[in-house]
Design a protein around this motif. Structure first.
Motif, PDB file in Angstrom:
ATOM      1  N   CYS A  87      77.647  15.370  65.989  1.00 54.68           N
ATOM      2  CA  CYS A  87      78.889  14.906  65.368  1.00 54.68           C
ATOM      3  C   CYS A  87      78.578  14.350  63.990  1.00 54.68           C
ATOM      4  CB  CYS A  87      79.530  13.823  66.236  1.00 54.68           C
ATOM      5  SG  CYS A  87      81.116  13.312  65.556  1.00 54.68           S
ATOM      6  N   ASN A 118      80.965  12.651  62.216  1.00 54.55           N
ATOM      7  CA  ASN A 118      82.092  11.800  61.824  1.00 54.55           C
ATOM      8  C   ASN A 118      81.768  10.350  61.508  1.00 54.55           C
ATOM      9  OD1 ASN A 118      84.213  13.560  61.660  1.00 54.55           O
ATOM     10  ND2 ASN A 118      84.334  13.691  63.878  1.00 54.55           N
ATOM     11  N   MET A 119      80.760   9.811  62.138  1.00 52.70           N
ATOM     12  CA  MET A 119      80.389   8.432  61.823  1.00 52.70           C
ATOM     13  C   MET A 119      81.505   7.415  62.045  1.00 52.70           C
ATOM     14  SD  MET A 119      77.349   8.060  61.144  1.00 52.70           S
ATOM     15  CE  MET A 119      75.844   8.627  60.489  1.00 52.70           C
ATOM     16  N   CYS A 120      82.184   7.525  63.170  1.00 53.32           N
ATOM     17  CA  CYS A 120      83.092   6.433  63.544  1.00 53.32           C
ATOM     18  C   CYS A 120      82.198   5.194  63.657  1.00 53.32           C
ATOM     19  CB  CYS A 120      83.748   6.726  64.883  1.00 53.32           C
ATOM     20  SG  CYS A 120      84.756   8.211  64.810  1.00 53.32           S
ATOM     21  N   PHE A 123      81.976   2.543  65.352  1.00 52.21           N
ATOM     22  CA  PHE A 123      81.556   1.949  66.637  1.00 52.21           C
ATOM     23  C   PHE A 123      80.609   2.843  67.423  1.00 52.21           C
ATOM     24  CE2 PHE A 123      85.701   4.068  66.965  1.00 52.21           C
ATOM     25  CZ  PHE A 123      85.391   5.102  67.851  1.00 52.21           C
ATOM     26  N   CYS A 124      80.381   4.077  66.946  1.00 48.41           N
ATOM     27  CA  CYS A 124      79.856   5.111  67.853  1.00 48.41           C
ATOM     28  C   CYS A 124      78.394   5.446  67.595  1.00 48.41           C
ATOM     29  CB  CYS A 124      80.706   6.360  67.706  1.00 48.41           C
ATOM     30  SG  CYS A 124      80.242   7.631  68.888  1.00 48.41           S
ATOM     31  N   VAL A 162      76.921   8.121  68.951  1.00 55.99           N
ATOM     32  CA  VAL A 162      76.688   9.564  69.150  1.00 55.99           C
ATOM     33  C   VAL A 162      76.057  10.270  67.935  1.00 55.99           C
ATOM     34  CG1 VAL A 162      77.868  11.795  69.530  1.00 55.99           C
ATOM     35  CG2 VAL A 162      78.323   9.859  71.026  1.00 55.99           C
ATOM     36  N   PRO A 163      76.525  10.013  66.700  1.00 60.41           N
ATOM     37  CA  PRO A 163      75.885  10.711  65.573  1.00 60.41           C
ATOM     38  C   PRO A 163      74.386  10.413  65.476  1.00 60.41           C
ATOM     39  CG  PRO A 163      77.965   9.744  64.880  1.00 60.41           C
ATOM     40  CD  PRO A 163      77.682   9.208  66.257  1.00 60.41           C
ATOM     41  N   GLN A 216      82.071  17.313  70.601  1.00 61.89           N
ATOM     42  CA  GLN A 216      82.479  15.934  70.266  1.00 61.89           C
ATOM     43  C   GLN A 216      83.758  15.960  69.461  1.00 61.89           C
ATOM     44  OE1 GLN A 216      80.866  13.682  71.719  1.00 61.89           O
ATOM     45  NE2 GLN A 216      78.944  14.679  72.176  1.00 61.89           N
ATOM     46  N   HIS A 252      90.274  15.820  67.596  1.00 68.58           N
ATOM     47  CA  HIS A 252      90.240  14.686  66.668  1.00 68.58           C
ATOM     48  C   HIS A 252      91.512  14.672  65.833  1.00 68.58           C
ATOM     49  CE1 HIS A 252      89.044  11.653  63.909  1.00 68.58           C
ATOM     50  NE2 HIS A 252      87.815  11.572  64.406  1.00 68.58           N
ATOM     51  N   ARG A 267      87.858   6.016  61.148  1.00 66.25           N
ATOM     52  CA  ARG A 267      88.373   7.154  61.906  1.00 66.25           C
ATOM     53  C   ARG A 267      88.983   8.246  61.018  1.00 66.25           C
ATOM     54  NH1 ARG A 267      87.312   8.954  66.759  1.00 66.25           N
ATOM     55  NH2 ARG A 267      89.468   9.431  67.267  1.00 66.25           N
TER      56      ARG A 267
HETATM   57 FE1  SF4 Z   1      81.913  11.533  66.723  1.00 66.87          FE
HETATM   58 FE2  SF4 Z   1      83.651  10.942  68.690  1.00 66.87          FE
HETATM   59 FE3  SF4 Z   1      81.630   9.248  68.135  1.00 66.87          FE
HETATM   60 FE4  SF4 Z   1      83.654   9.515  66.399  1.00 66.87          FE
HETATM   61  S1  SF4 Z   1      83.823   8.716  68.540  1.00 66.87           S
HETATM   62  S2  SF4 Z   1      81.469   9.508  65.896  1.00 66.87           S
HETATM   63  S3  SF4 Z   1      84.204  11.681  66.631  1.00 66.87           S
HETATM   64  S4  SF4 Z   1      81.437  11.349  68.911  1.00 66.87           S
END
Ligand code: SF4
Ligand code: 5AD
Length: 475
Positions: A183, A185-187, A189-190, A192-193, A227, A274, A313
């Motif tokens: 991903c 996107n670099m939200c 809080f996340c 995942v990236p 994602q 998204h 977001r």
């Molecule tokens: Fe990526 Fe989803 Fe995490 Fe945002 S919330 S960074 S879209 S995986």
């Protein structure tokens, strides 16, 4: 509707073992592979089992007979990690009784904690991140030779495109197919990236091929995973420029159409959309094909534009509501679910009230709701203070859950009297005389068995409901 780690994956499946068909010559060793977290992890576990099956490993449901134990982990919130740590401590005790036993950590925690699990805590022998599963056979050999083994390199290319695992879930009705990884996107809080790396899309031909094979093997439903599925793009740069003019480009709407055309009896779902990227073209494609489920999971996270900005977001409350209007206009009756985070950094009472008012406005069919959990290295951890007290987070989450319960019940009540097409997935948890499946809108439907069988599409007249389940009669 309690807080849990795995979107789409039922709480009851957390910790489930992955079992796949084994056709190669056996090497006499058994693999026990347990998964946590999101659907992507469960899908990855099938890839892992498939890579090891080629080396002769047979998958088992029984951890006590395993030579290799792998645990595919989730880092999304702290409680997800704590659960896996308890499991690893158990396995460590087992290793004392069975010295040759190999224990490995896969997935997001492997990536996040790297050597810590190997060296400092000495919990495991192998640590492998989500892009290095092809290296597992070599890493196991290293461990057998007395070393510890780690590979947490993230890749810009790996999509495991060529690996189509032969799944052996007990019913073979519904399967996940991953269409992209990572991903960008670099939200804020996340995590995942950081744990899953840069976004990359999988070759559409291999996706269609895998879906076709699943259908030919009797599967009736496929969930396409990414994602952020709306940024799926093949042969295009992130700016939309064509990479290779001699080859076709494919966007998510086109991919959906390609998969929908495999067969009208193959039902297609997808996750996650998204709000900043979901196009009308995608919505029009869903409206066009009967077998594309009329259900969209569109995480909002917060109903307040300032919080959304802090969350990075890429949309405002107004933009989100405009996308909801577009869904309602283009796909009337589409079910919509969401993700909501309570108590993000700096969230005021007014900002929280905006989340409740957005929920009132949209009336989601379903929601996954969480308390904010600060994750190391994320933008939020670096920039903001996790300053909403725990009891305030708890109170706000409870209010959100309570409101969603009302909305889910109201939505489900509207279905009473209607007839829905249901794909039968298995027996109801309560009785062998009842079957259970889901309708187009992703709601669980339970009904007396009569002549229906698992894997059938049946028409069920809805007669009653709770906030989570519809009850009905076969017609
Ligand atoms: Fe990526 Fe989803 Fe995490 Fe945002 S919330 S960074 S879209 S995986
Ligand atoms: N704290 C709480 N919830 C989170 N999510 C992601 N990161 C966090 C976090 N740090 C939620 C988001 C996302 C879903 C998969 O998990 O709502 O959409």
């Amino acid at each position: 509707m309690r807080e849990f780690e795995g979107k789409i994956i039922d709480e009851s499946r957390q910790g489930q073992a992955t079992i796949i068909e084994h056709t190669e010559k056996s090497n006499g060793k058994k693999l026990y592979l347990e998964s946590y977290g999101c659907a992507m992890n469960f899908s990855d576990s099938e890839v892992v089992a498939s890579i090891l099956a080629k080396e002769g490993y047979q998958t088992t449901n029984d951890e006590l007979e395993a030579d290799v134990i792998l645990i595919n982990t989730c880092s999304i919130r702290d409680n997800a990690e704590q659960r896996v740590r308890r499991r690893l401590t158990n396995f460590k005790k087992r290793k004392q009784q069975q010295p040759g036993l190999i224990v490995g950590v896969l997935g997001c925690m492997a990536e996040r904690l790297k050597n810590k699990l190997l060296d400092e805590e000495k919990l495991v022998d192998i640590v492998v991140g989500p892009d290095a599963y092809r290296k597992l056979p070599e890493l196991i050999t290293e461990v057998e030779g007395g070393q510890k083994a780690v590979n947490v390199l993230l890749s810009r290319e790996e999509t495991y495109a060529d690996i189509s695992p032969v799944r052996l879930d007990d019913k073979g009705v519904s399967s996940f197919v991953s269409i992209m990884r990572g991903c960008d996107n670099m939200c804020s809080f996340c995590v995942v990236p950081f744990t899953r790396g840069r976004e990359r899309s999988r070759d559409p031909e291999t996706i269609v091929k895998e879906c076709k094979e699943l259908f030919e093997n009797g599967y009736k439903e496929i969930t396409l995973l990414g994602q952020n599925v709306d940024s799926y793009r093949w042969n295009m740069t992130s700016k939309g420029e064509i990479k290779d003019a001699s080859k076709p480009t494919v966007n998510f709407a086109q991919l959906l159409a390609m998969v929908a055309e495999i067969h009208p009896d193959l039902r297609i779902r997808f996750s996650t959309s998204h709000p900043k990227d979901m196009t009308d073209e995608v919505l029009e494609t869903i409206a066009k094909y009967e077998n594309l489920c009329k259900y969209i999971h569109l995480p909002v996270q917060s109903g307040n534009s300032n919080v959304l900005k802090r969350m990075n977001r890429g949309y405002t409350r107004e933009w989100y509501l405009e996308r909801i209007d577009a869904i309602r206009k283009i796909i009337p009756n589409c079910a919509i679910s969401t993700d909501i985070i309570a108590g993000f950094c700096g969230e005021t009472e007014e900002e929280h009230q905006d989340t409740l008012s957005l929920m009132e406005e949209v009336q989601f069919d379903f929601a996954y709701m969480y308390k904010y959990s600060e994750r190391p290295k994320t933008l939020a951890e670096r920039r903001f203070e996790d300053d909403v007290p725990e009891e305030v987070k708890g109170k706000r989450l409870a209010e959100i859950i309570q409101l969603q319960q009302q909305h889910s019940l109201k939505k489900n009540k509207q279905y009473i009297g209607q007839t829905h097409k249901v794909l039968v997935e298995g027996f109801s948890k309560r009785s062998k005389e009842h079957l259970s499946g889901r309708n187009d809108y992703n709601v669980k439907v339970v009904f007396p068995k009569k002549q229906a069988k698992i894997k059938d599409y049946v028409m069920v007249k809805i007669t009653d409901c709770t906030a989570a389940t519809l009850m009905g009669e076969l017609i």
